[in-house]
Motif scaffolding. Sequence first.
Motif, PDB file in Angstrom:
ATOM      1  N   CYS A 183      27.019 -28.867  13.874  1.00  0.00           N
ATOM      2  CA  CYS A 183      25.805 -29.163  14.625  1.00  0.00           C
ATOM      3  C   CYS A 183      24.558 -28.517  14.022  1.00  0.00           C
ATOM      4  CB  CYS A 183      25.970 -28.709  16.079  1.00  0.00           C
ATOM      5  SG  CYS A 183      26.369 -26.948  16.244  1.00  0.00           S
ATOM      6  N   LYS A 184      24.708 -27.902  12.840  1.00  0.00           N
ATOM      7  CA  LYS A 184      23.565 -27.240  12.218  1.00  0.00           C
ATOM      8  C   LYS A 184      22.782 -28.161  11.298  1.00  0.00           C
ATOM      9  CE  LYS A 184      25.475 -22.566  12.421  1.00  0.00           C
ATOM     10  NZ  LYS A 184      25.815 -21.340  11.656  1.00  0.00           N
ATOM     11  N   GLY A 185      23.166 -29.401  11.222  1.00  0.00           N
ATOM     12  CA  GLY A 185      22.421 -30.348  10.412  1.00  0.00           C
ATOM     13  C   GLY A 185      22.931 -30.435   8.988  1.00  0.00           C
ATOM     14  N   HIS A 186      22.305 -31.303   8.202  1.00  0.00           N
ATOM     15  CA  HIS A 186      22.698 -31.530   6.814  1.00  0.00           C
ATOM     16  C   HIS A 186      22.159 -30.418   5.917  1.00  0.00           C
ATOM     17  CE1 HIS A 186      22.819 -36.148   7.755  1.00  0.00           C
ATOM     18  NE2 HIS A 186      23.590 -35.425   8.548  1.00  0.00           N
ATOM     19  N   SER A 187      22.819 -30.259   4.778  1.00  0.00           N
ATOM     20  CA  SER A 187      22.331 -29.370   3.736  1.00  0.00           C
ATOM     21  C   SER A 187      21.890 -30.240   2.567  1.00  0.00           C
ATOM     22  CB  SER A 187      23.429 -28.397   3.276  1.00  0.00           C
ATOM     23  OG  SER A 187      23.048 -27.743   2.082  1.00  0.00           O
ATOM     24  N   SER A 188      20.613 -30.177   2.222  1.00  0.00           N
ATOM     25  CA  SER A 188      20.115 -31.012   1.137  1.00  0.00           C
ATOM     26  C   SER A 188      20.727 -30.605  -0.209  1.00  0.00           C
ATOM     27  CB  SER A 188      18.584 -30.932   1.068  1.00  0.00           C
ATOM     28  OG  SER A 188      18.143 -29.596   0.997  1.00  0.00           O
ATOM     29  N   VAL A 189      21.084 -29.350  -0.361  1.00  0.00           N
ATOM     30  CA  VAL A 189      21.751 -28.919  -1.599  1.00  0.00           C
ATOM     31  C   VAL A 189      23.127 -29.561  -1.700  1.00  0.00           C
ATOM     32  CG1 VAL A 189      22.753 -26.935  -2.796  1.00  0.00           C
ATOM     33  CG2 VAL A 189      20.500 -26.740  -1.748  1.00  0.00           C
ATOM     34  N   GLU A 190      23.888 -29.517  -0.616  1.00  0.00           N
ATOM     35  CA  GLU A 190      25.223 -30.114  -0.612  1.00  0.00           C
ATOM     36  C   GLU A 190      25.166 -31.616  -0.835  1.00  0.00           C
ATOM     37  OE1 GLU A 190      29.076 -29.472   2.198  1.00  0.00           O
ATOM     38  OE2 GLU A 190      27.332 -30.381   3.189  1.00  0.00           O
ATOM     39  N   ASP A 191      24.190 -32.272  -0.227  1.00  0.00           N
ATOM     40  CA  ASP A 191      24.073 -33.727  -0.390  1.00  0.00           C
ATOM     41  C   ASP A 191      23.695 -34.090  -1.823  1.00  0.00           C
ATOM     42  OD1 ASP A 191      24.692 -33.885   2.245  1.00  0.00           O
ATOM     43  OD2 ASP A 191      22.701 -34.500   2.933  1.00  0.00           O
ATOM     44  N   ALA A 192      22.795 -33.328  -2.435  1.00  0.00           N
ATOM     45  CA  ALA A 192      22.415 -33.606  -3.827  1.00  0.00           C
ATOM     46  C   ALA A 192      23.595 -33.370  -4.762  1.00  0.00           C
ATOM     47  CB  ALA A 192      21.229 -32.737  -4.225  1.00  0.00           C
ATOM     48  N   ARG A 239      23.193 -33.131 -23.304  1.00  0.00           N
ATOM     49  CA  ARG A 239      21.818 -33.203 -22.801  1.00  0.00           C
ATOM     50  C   ARG A 239      21.817 -33.073 -21.285  1.00  0.00           C
ATOM     51  NH1 ARG A 239      19.733 -38.692 -25.176  1.00  0.00           N
ATOM     52  NH2 ARG A 239      21.815 -39.300 -24.580  1.00  0.00           N
ATOM     53  N   PRO A 240      22.234 -31.931 -20.764  1.00  0.00           N
ATOM     54  CA  PRO A 240      22.344 -31.809 -19.306  1.00  0.00           C
ATOM     55  C   PRO A 240      21.007 -31.907 -18.604  1.00  0.00           C
ATOM     56  CG  PRO A 240      22.601 -29.671 -20.344  1.00  0.00           C
ATOM     57  CD  PRO A 240      22.580 -30.683 -21.452  1.00  0.00           C
ATOM     58  N   GLY A 241      19.912 -31.549 -19.278  1.00  0.00           N
ATOM     59  CA  GLY A 241      18.608 -31.603 -18.643  1.00  0.00           C
ATOM     60  C   GLY A 241      18.095 -32.998 -18.406  1.00  0.00           C
ATOM     61  N   LYS A 242      18.804 -34.010 -18.906  1.00  0.00           N
ATOM     62  CA  LYS A 242      18.349 -35.389 -18.738  1.00  0.00           C
ATOM     63  C   LYS A 242      18.635 -35.914 -17.339  1.00  0.00           C
ATOM     64  CE  LYS A 242      19.025 -39.970 -20.820  1.00  0.00           C
ATOM     65  NZ  LYS A 242      19.766 -40.747 -21.832  1.00  0.00           N
ATOM     66  N   TYR A 243      19.595 -35.317 -16.632  1.00  0.00           N
ATOM     67  CA  TYR A 243      20.040 -35.815 -15.335  1.00  0.00           C
ATOM     68  C   TYR A 243      19.786 -34.788 -14.247  1.00  0.00           C
ATOM     69  CZ  TYR A 243      22.611 -39.123 -18.236  1.00  0.00           C
ATOM     70  OH  TYR A 243      22.950 -40.080 -19.157  1.00  0.00           O
ATOM     71  N   VAL A 244      19.251 -35.246 -13.123  1.00  0.00           N
ATOM     72  CA  VAL A 244      19.106 -34.411 -11.938  1.00  0.00           C
ATOM     73  C   VAL A 244      19.452 -35.260 -10.720  1.00  0.00           C
ATOM     74  CG1 VAL A 244      17.366 -32.866 -12.907  1.00  0.00           C
ATOM     75  CG2 VAL A 244      16.647 -34.945 -11.720  1.00  0.00           C
ATOM     76  N   ALA A 245      19.849 -34.584  -9.651  1.00  0.00           N
ATOM     77  CA  ALA A 245      20.094 -35.255  -8.374  1.00  0.00           C
ATOM     78  C   ALA A 245      19.194 -34.624  -7.329  1.00  0.00           C
ATOM     79  CB  ALA A 245      21.555 -35.133  -7.961  1.00  0.00           C
ATOM     80  N   ILE A 246      18.709 -35.431  -6.400  1.00  0.00           N
ATOM     81  CA  ILE A 246      17.729 -34.961  -5.424  1.00  0.00           C
ATOM     82  C   ILE A 246      18.149 -35.375  -4.016  1.00  0.00           C
ATOM     83  CG2 ILE A 246      16.302 -37.037  -5.608  1.00  0.00           C
ATOM     84  CD1 ILE A 246      13.842 -35.269  -5.244  1.00  0.00           C
TER      85      ILE A 246
END
Length: 316
Positions: A252-261, A108-115
């Motif tokens: 110095c380019k800041g965080h990546s929200s994709v990488e953090d999720a 059931r992979p659709g049950k879990y998401v990270a944001i």
Amino acid sequence: SPQGRSKKRSRKHQRFMARRAVLEQKGLLSPHRQPGSESPEAGLKALTELTEANGTTAPRCDKVPKPKQTMSSSLSPSPDSIARHHSMLLSQGNGSSKRVRTSSLVLRPGKYVAIDCEMVGTGPQGRVSELARCSVVNYEGDVVYDKYVQPELPIMDYRTRWSGITKQHMKNAIPFKAAQAEILKILKDKIVVGHAIHNDFQALKYFHPKDRTRDTSQSPALKKRAGLPIRANVSLKNLARHLLHKKIQVGCKGHSSVEDAQTAMELYRLVEVQWEQELAHSLPPRPPSPVTDPAADSSQYLDDQYWPTDLMASSL
């Protein structure tokens, strides 16, 4: 004499039943027909031919069908055998049971998401944090949502050093209300993983159910595994370095929200079984169902006094 004939018939019947038991054991007289198996009538006919008139049995190999002819070429396991196999898997050791639990979640992979969200500063002196980018990944870490969002108030501070947001990104950004509707549709009925996730929900102006939220910054299992104090405030960067042996949020380019999720989901999966077990033990007991609660028995409403008078008159 009649007594002798009855004894002869009795012995004949016993031999008949013994031969029938042998055929049933071989599957020739199985009560459940399978594709390609012979019918019960054919089996009884074969038994009749096997029994001679004088009461002695003479097996006739040319009349007895071979087992290969009665068995289907493609046999499917019965529901009982499947149930026995499943119970055997569950009754095996810790390693096997762990694999069973983990595989059931993967089904059931659709049950879990990270944001993860990136914010910019609005309001007086840019002190108000508003959503400027939101990324959502699934259980496998694949990106299911990643868009730049135009805040409702004018941007006073892009906070590029941390957020990675620039003025160029806002040219194709979508309005906050539109982004909020899209994101909340994804989060509905999901278990949401994140690091310090309350900040992300605050930026979305949303409250997710606590029992469906997994905050990696508050996980004792992760902190123990990293050898850090349970009460310590641990950053996502440090957890990734200690447990995943990878560097994030560098440059110095800041965080990546994709990488953090994706990192938050990796950390969750690292201690997923232990986390869910501890959470299941800590959950309060559910209130009794109205159906099983004696104080809320609805059978009393079947009495005549509760039925409408017009309905009672029409039934007479």
